[in-house]
Design a protein around this motif. Sequence first.
Motif, PDB file in Angstrom:
ATOM      1  N   ILE A   1       0.846  -1.186   0.000  1.00 38.96           N
ATOM      2  CA  ILE A   1       0.000   0.000   0.000  1.00 38.96           C
ATOM      3  C   ILE A   1       0.884   1.240   0.000  1.00 38.96           C
ATOM      4  CG2 ILE A   1      -1.998   1.103   1.065  1.00 38.96           C
ATOM      5  CD1 ILE A   1      -2.398  -1.859   0.376  1.00 38.96           C
ATOM      6  N   ASP A   2       0.588   2.180  -0.883  1.00 36.61           N
ATOM      7  CA  ASP A   2       1.375   3.410  -0.975  1.00 36.61           C
ATOM      8  C   ASP A   2       0.929   4.405   0.098  1.00 36.61           C
ATOM      9  OD1 ASP A   2       3.236   5.186  -1.853  1.00 36.61           O
ATOM     10  OD2 ASP A   2       2.081   5.900  -3.571  1.00 36.61           O
ATOM     11  N   ALA A   3       1.046   3.979   1.336  1.00 35.78           N
ATOM     12  CA  ALA A   3       0.703   4.808   2.495  1.00 35.78           C
ATOM     13  C   ALA A   3       1.365   4.192   3.713  1.00 35.78           C
ATOM     14  CB  ALA A   3      -0.813   4.889   2.687  1.00 35.78           C
ATOM     15  N   GLU A   4       1.596   4.998   4.725  1.00 38.60           N
ATOM     16  CA  GLU A   4       2.240   4.501   5.932  1.00 38.60           C
ATOM     17  C   GLU A   4       1.253   3.707   6.782  1.00 38.60           C
ATOM     18  OE1 GLU A   4       4.022   8.018   7.683  1.00 38.60           O
ATOM     19  OE2 GLU A   4       5.951   7.372   6.868  1.00 38.60           O
TER      20      GLU A   4
ATOM     21  N   ALA B   1      -5.730  15.795  -1.293  1.00 40.69           N
ATOM     22  CA  ALA B   1      -4.363  16.135  -1.685  1.00 40.69           C
ATOM     23  C   ALA B   1      -3.525  16.515  -0.470  1.00 40.69           C
ATOM     24  CB  ALA B   1      -4.383  17.285  -2.693  1.00 40.69           C
ATOM     25  N   SER B   2      -4.144  17.210   0.496  1.00 41.68           N
ATOM     26  CA  SER B   2      -3.395  17.620   1.681  1.00 41.68           C
ATOM     27  C   SER B   2      -2.971  16.419   2.507  1.00 41.68           C
ATOM     28  CB  SER B   2      -4.244  18.559   2.542  1.00 41.68           C
ATOM     29  OG  SER B   2      -5.441  17.912   2.961  1.00 41.68           O
ATOM     30  N   ALA B   3      -3.830  15.402   2.571  1.00 45.26           N
ATOM     31  CA  ALA B   3      -3.480  14.199   3.329  1.00 45.26           C
ATOM     32  C   ALA B   3      -2.319  13.477   2.674  1.00 45.26           C
ATOM     33  CB  ALA B   3      -4.690  13.279   3.432  1.00 45.26           C
ATOM     34  N   LEU B   4      -2.328  13.391   1.338  1.00 51.79           N
ATOM     35  CA  LEU B   4      -1.238  12.730   0.635  1.00 51.79           C
ATOM     36  C   LEU B   4       0.065  13.504   0.788  1.00 51.79           C
ATOM     37  CD1 LEU B   4      -3.040  11.662  -2.671  1.00 51.79           C
ATOM     38  CD2 LEU B   4      -2.389  10.216  -0.748  1.00 51.79           C
ATOM     39  N   ALA B   5      -0.012  14.839   0.747  1.00 46.34           N
ATOM     40  CA  ALA B   5       1.192  15.651   0.902  1.00 46.34           C
ATOM     41  C   ALA B   5       1.783  15.480   2.296  1.00 46.34           C
ATOM     42  CB  ALA B   5       0.864  17.118   0.646  1.00 46.34           C
ATOM     43  N   SER B   6       0.911  15.440   3.309  1.00 49.60           N
ATOM     44  CA  SER B   6       1.385  15.249   4.676  1.00 49.60           C
ATOM     45  C   SER B   6       2.034  13.889   4.840  1.00 49.60           C
ATOM     46  CB  SER B   6       0.211  15.397   5.652  1.00 49.60           C
ATOM     47  OG  SER B   6       0.617  15.120   6.971  1.00 49.60           O
ATOM     48  N   GLN B   7       1.450  12.885   4.202  1.00 51.48           N
ATOM     49  CA  GLN B   7       1.995  11.531   4.288  1.00 51.48           C
ATOM     50  C   GLN B   7       3.374  11.464   3.646  1.00 51.48           C
ATOM     51  OE1 GLN B   7      -0.520   8.244   2.858  1.00 51.48           O
ATOM     52  NE2 GLN B   7       1.190   7.740   1.534  1.00 51.48           N
ATOM     53  N   ARG B   8       3.540  12.092   2.485  1.00 46.90           N
ATOM     54  CA  ARG B   8       4.839  12.068   1.810  1.00 46.90           C
ATOM     55  C   ARG B   8       5.895  12.808   2.622  1.00 46.90           C
ATOM     56  NH1 ARG B   8       1.415  12.906  -2.865  1.00 46.90           N
ATOM     57  NH2 ARG B   8       1.339  10.998  -4.100  1.00 46.90           N
ATOM     58  N   GLN B   9       5.477  13.883   3.322  1.00 48.01           N
ATOM     59  CA  GLN B   9       6.421  14.610   4.159  1.00 48.01           C
ATOM     60  C   GLN B   9       6.922  13.721   5.287  1.00 48.01           C
ATOM     61  OE1 GLN B   9       7.918  17.416   3.933  1.00 48.01           O
ATOM     62  NE2 GLN B   9       8.866  17.382   5.958  1.00 48.01           N
ATOM     63  N   ARG B  10       6.010  12.977   5.926  1.00 48.15           N
ATOM     64  CA  ARG B  10       6.421  12.070   7.001  1.00 48.15           C
ATOM     65  C   ARG B  10       7.313  10.966   6.459  1.00 48.15           C
ATOM     66  NH1 ARG B  10       0.916  12.555   8.259  1.00 48.15           N
ATOM     67  NH2 ARG B  10       0.528  10.463   7.450  1.00 48.15           N
TER      68      ARG B  10
END
Length: 316
Positions: free
Chosen positions: A97-100, A178-187
Motif C-alpha cells: 500500500i502506498d501509504a504509511e 491532496a493535503s493528506a497525501l502531501a502530509s503523508q509524503r512529508q512524514r
Amino acid sequence: MPLAVSVMLVVAGCSRDGYYHDRNIDYTTAQPSRPLVLPDTRDLSRYRDAMPIPEARNEFVAPEGRFRVPRPDAVASGSQHRFVERRDAGQEGWLIIDAEPGSVWPQLEDFARRQGLGIVSSDPAQGVLTTDQGTLRVRSGLRSGVSEVRCEQGGVTQPQCLDALDGYLMAESQTASASALASQRQRASERQESVRLERSGDEWYMTVDADAQRVWSELGYQLERNFVEESRQLLLESNADTRDFLIEYMTVSERNRGAFSIVFSADVRQTAQWLRLALEETGPERTEVRVINESNKPLSAEDSRELLDTLAAMLR
C-alpha cells in the motif's frame, strides 16, 4: 506634428522608464534584505524549512578524482507505483500500500466493519487486527512511506480476502485529499532510510532493514518490471531456494567507453555482463545484497556500486 508626437509616445513606451517597464535587469541593482528573525518564544513545532535539503543517502565517491553526473532513475513503467500492488512468494501473498501503516490502520478497521467481520481484538501498536474469520496485519514496507498488509487464517494467506481488500483500498484512495497525501509524503521523507549502500574495503554491498524473504520478493518484483531490456539490463533467472538472481547488465564503465578505446580494443562492441545478485540474511531484519561477477570481464568496485545504487533506487 501629430505624427511626431505619436512616434515619441511609442518610443517612450518601449523605453526602460516608459509605461512598459522592462524588469529583466533589475536584479543588478537589488539589495539584500535582513534575514527574518523569529522570537525565541515561538513554538518550534510550527516552523520548518520551506525547501528542506534531504540528507545524502550514500557516501559520495568521485571516481579517479573526477565528478561524474549520476545516472538518473529510470522513467519506466516500473517507477510508477499503483496505490495498491499485489505480491506473491510461493504460498504467501500480501498487498503493498502506498501509504504509511498509521494511515492504513483506520482503513483496515473500516474494511472489517463493512465486510461484517467481528473484531475480536485490535492492536494498532503491533498492527494486528484479529477478526472471527481471520487476521489482518500491517507493517512498514521496504520502500519509504509504504505498508505491507496481509490477510491470513491460521497463518495461511487468504486470496479472496486480499482481493476484497485490494478493491476497497483502491476505491478509498480515489477520495483521499491532496493535503493528506502531501502530509503523508512529508512524514515518509523524514523516515530513516531502510535501504543503503555500505562498503567493506573495496567491496560495495546493499543493506536492507528487512528479512531475506521480503527483500527477495520485492527485489524480484522490481527486476521483472524494470530489467526488461536485452543486452543492457535484463533479468535472466531467479532462484527462490538460494535467494539470488542472475541478470544481464551493461556496467557504467562499458556504457562510458569512448570511440577511441572501442576502436583500439580487442572487443569493439559494447556488451553486457552476467552478474549474480546474492542475498544473505545477516541478522534480525537485516539483509545484504552483493554482486557476484559471472562473466569473464572484470567488474570494478565503481561498476558494482553503480548497479547497487540502481537497485536501491527501485526499493526506496
